[in-house]
Design an enzyme around this catalytic site. Structure first.
Site, PDB file in Angstrom:
ATOM      1  N   HIS A 148       0.802  -1.383   0.025  1.00 47.63           N
ATOM      2  CA  HIS A 148      -0.442  -0.193  -0.059  1.00 47.63           C
ATOM      3  C   HIS A 148       1.019   1.144   0.502  1.00 47.63           C
ATOM      4  CE1 HIS A 148      -1.622   3.573   3.211  1.00 47.63           C
ATOM      5  NE2 HIS A 148      -2.811   3.529   1.692  1.00 47.63           N
ATOM      6  N   VAL A 173      -0.070   8.797  -1.049  1.00 43.15           N
ATOM      7  CA  VAL A 173       0.533  10.479  -0.943  1.00 43.15           C
ATOM      8  C   VAL A 173      -0.458  11.235  -1.205  1.00 43.15           C
ATOM      9  CG1 VAL A 173       3.148  10.560  -1.217  1.00 43.15           C
ATOM     10  CG2 VAL A 173       1.403  10.629  -3.181  1.00 43.15           C
TER      11      VAL A 173
END
Length: 307
Positions: free
Chosen positions: A108, A111
């Protein structure tokens, strides 16, 4: 606090989504991502891209979203109550990969960028994100490489950055109801707005751009390893832990639902298949037991490299 360049952040995120999809599709070599564009009721929208039933990745999703709202959702203001009630913009790229081969870890990355605004006051902005690794069968070589990549991208921003965000990741991706880590960690950061916008944005870019360097070499080493029904069943069982974390503890999932995001895009993080087994215990000294014994307990993976 320096003023944020929202357009520069959005431009980077759109390019990052393109780059991630191009490299992941090339690595898979069978299928490409399908794209759906969507609109958010309060403003903004997103591009959801999902790769399914491919050669290496059973399911991979890489989503971009840029949404607005009149009130910051509780999941985003719970630890910053002074921001409650502000209108907001939130944008980010989120990625979840569920490989087919049980020897390739799930991963995973995310941002994101937030701006909370109130009339008569300067906007409050911050970055967040990180990446983490969830193996089913652990290989020390892979985990050390993962953390070394994380360490190296943090290094230009200060010696304390990697250990701080590594610990934050260990603490965050922890299933409290199981007293168990979700995986072997990585980086996690939030509320980043110091020392200024330029530096904070540069760090967010370093994390986003560093994901492929951290993950693809692991995929290359493990994707061709032979596996059978035993490994598949353990993979599906451990995927259940992934589901539990995302639905019980993950702030990103909660924010997406509370802010009126597109449900299919938010829940693309779920594995296509998973299973639960009552009172499961791995056989002693088995490869499955090694995951619990040698990899899930929190440790300093770079202790020897940094000594």
């Amino acid at each position: 606090m320096s003023q944020p360049d929202i357009f520069a952040v959005k431009s980077f995120l759109l390019t990052l989504q393109d780059t991630l999809c191009q490299h992941l599709a090339a690595t898979d070599g069978k299928n490409d991502f399908n794209e759906e564009c969507w609109q958010h009721a309060a403003g903004g929208g997103g591009r959801s891209r999902v790769l399914t039933q491919a050669a290496v990745f059973e399911q991979a999703g890489v989503n971009f979203s840029h949404v607005m709202g009149a009130t910051l959702p509780p999941s985003a203001s719970a630890h910053r109550p002074e921001l409650a009630g502000r209108r907001f913009q939130a944008m980010g790229v989120s990625l979840v990969i569920h490989p087919l081969n049980p020897y390739v870890p799930t991963s995973h990355a995310n941002v994101r960028f937030f701006v909370a605004e109130k009339e008569g006051e300067a906007p409050v902005w911050w970055f967040g994100g990180g990446f983490d690794l969830t193996p089913f069968y652990g290989f020390t070589e892979d985990v050390v490489h993962w953390h070394k990549t994380a360490h190296d991208l943090c290094q230009p921003f200060g010696d304390d950055v990697y250990p701080r965000y590594k610990k934050w990741c260990d603490d965050y991706f922890f299933l409290k109801h199981r007293n168990e880590a979700r995986g072997v960690g990585g980086l996690f950061f939030d509320d980043l707005n110091t020392p200024d916008f330029t530096t904070s944005f540069a760090f967010m870019r370093a994390v986003g751009n560093g994901f492929l360097d951290a993950y693809l070499p692991i995929v290359a080493r493990r994707a061709a390893l032979p596996w059978g029904e035993r490994e598949r069943q353990f993979q599906l069982y451990r995927r259940g832990r992934y589901v539990e974390f995302n639905l019980v503890w993950d702030r990103g999932t909660l924010f997406g639902l509370q802010s009126g995001g597109r449900t299919e895009s938010i829940l693309m993080s779920m594995p296509p298949l998973a299973r639960w087994e009552y009172q499961y215990q791995p056989e002693p000294d088995s490869p499955e037991a090694a995951l619990y014994r040698d990899f899930l307990p929190v440790k300093e993976w770079l202790a020897k490299e940094l000594a």
